[in-house]
Design an enzyme around this catalytic site. Structure first.
Site, PDB file in Angstrom:
ATOM      1  N   SER A 258       4.250   2.596   8.088  1.00  0.00           N
ATOM      2  CA  SER A 258       4.007   1.573   7.274  1.00  0.00           C
ATOM      3  C   SER A 258       5.237   0.893   6.498  1.00  0.00           C
ATOM      4  CB  SER A 258       2.891   2.004   6.234  1.00  0.00           C
ATOM      5  OG  SER A 258       1.768   1.939   6.872  1.00  0.00           O
TER       6      SER A 258
ATOM      7  N   ASP B 167       0.198  -7.797   1.698  1.00  0.00           N
ATOM      8  CA  ASP B 167       0.742  -6.341   1.987  1.00  0.00           C
ATOM      9  C   ASP B 167       2.215  -6.392   1.738  1.00  0.00           C
ATOM     10  OD1 ASP B 167       0.546  -3.603   1.833  1.00  0.00           O
ATOM     11  OD2 ASP B 167      -0.160  -3.453   3.810  1.00  0.00           O
TER      12      ASP B 167
ATOM     13  N   HIS C 122       0.857  -1.246  -0.150  1.00  0.00           N
ATOM     14  CA  HIS C 122       0.050  -0.059   0.019  1.00  0.00           C
ATOM     15  C   HIS C 122       0.897   1.319  -0.121  1.00  0.00           C
ATOM     16  CE1 HIS C 122       0.077  -0.198   4.604  1.00  0.00           C
ATOM     17  NE2 HIS C 122       0.462   1.092   4.356  1.00  0.00           N
TER      18      HIS C 122
END
Length: 308
Positions: free
Chosen positions: A260, A168, A123
């Site tokens: 992230s 992910d 992402h």
């Protein structure tokens, strides 16, 4: 609500509170019409309307240097930064990378796994970005240990799904090989999946408080404990699959927006990547959710080999 842990998501939140409500609504409406979405507009989509530089109360800023860009745990519907961690010791996280977007803003973390390859969250995909390795501070101040790169190829896992964040993980190829030093070196990926109770460390430059935005001056580290699959699914019913694991510590300690794609290291090996979590971060019984890299070792090695 699950949220990716990038800094852009936090910047959008800051803009929403600082700008007149009509401007926020117009930007969101335009974005929704352009993208043709029926659901909620992602926080980081609003950056196309107005993209301020986010400055934390610690005095640090998300703006880096001319070669840099953005770093964070996305707030697209997942998010992660180190809340109530501590300053990492210098030289202890030589695999930690920062993904940077113009104008010199940190938007995601990354981890060096090969002399010319990084891992980050899928992402965190962007078309153009820079990479900084070997830098301890969040500021643009030059550090003799730093090495700057361009990303020449980004390869998200073909099974990545949004907004569920299954699979992910993404590989990034650097424009050249690193110069290995005590501050810049790859880490090995664990071939064994993490057992409940395993103690690990997560690191990043994400916000240290939530929902208020407060960026640290230097890289933050936090010890976390891997939770059982049952406890993970209990925290997030029907949202957890075999590509994810949960980890946490006592209440008030968590990764968060801006983290992230950053590393989760257990027993000296890379075990996971910061993926998503609840917002605000560090809530009781709402642990961080991480990409389970043991499920991707073959894909990682095969992809690097076929693109080298």
């Amino acid at each position: 609500m699950s949220t990716p842990l990038t800094l852009q998501s936090l910047g959008a939140v800051a803009m929403a509170t600082a700008e007149p409500s009509w401007k926020w609504m117009v930007c969101a409406l335009i974005t929704a019409l352009i993208l043709g979405v029926a659901g909620p507009v992602l926080a980081n989509d609003v950056d196309s309307c107005n993209k301020p530089s986010a400055t934390g109360t610690s005095g640090s800023t998300q703006d880096l240097d001319a070669e840099a860009t953005d770093d964070s745990r996305t707030n697209d519907s997942s998010g992660s930064r180190i809340v109530n961690g501590s300053d990492c010791d210098v030289h202890t996280q030589p695999w930690q990378g920062a993904l940077l977007l113009k104008p010199n803003q940190l938007y995601c973390g990354a981890v060096l796994v090969n002399p010319q390859w990084l891992l980050t969250a899928a992402h965190c995909w962007k078309k153009l970005f820079k990479i900084r390795l070997g830098h301890h501070s969040l500021s643009p101040t030059y550090e003799s240990s730093q090495q700057l790169f361009s990303g020449v190829k980004s390869i998200p896992h073909p099974g990545y799904t949004h907004p569920g964040h299954s699979n992910d993980v993404m590989l990034i190829k650097l424009n050249r090989r690193i110069h290995e030093t005590q501050d810049v070196k790859p880490i090995n990926i664990s071939s064994h999946c993490p057992a409940a109770g395993t103690r690990c460390m997560v690191s990043g430059w994400g916000t240290v408080s939530s929902p208020n935005i407060n960026f640290p001056k230097v890289l933050q580290c936090l010890n976390i404990t891997v939770l059982s699959d049952d406890r993970c699914r209990e925290a997030y019913p029907r949202q957890i699959d075999v590509t994810m694991f949960c980890a946490g510590d006592e209440t008030g300690r968590d990764s968060c927006q801006g983290d992230s794609g950053g590393p989760v290291v257990c027993n000296g090996n890379l075990q996971g990547l910061v993926s998503w979590g609840d917002f605000p971060c560090a809530q009781p019984n709402r642990p961080g959710v991480y990409t389970k890299l043991c499920r991707f070792t073959k894909w990682i090695h095969d992809t690097i080999r076929s693109n080298s």
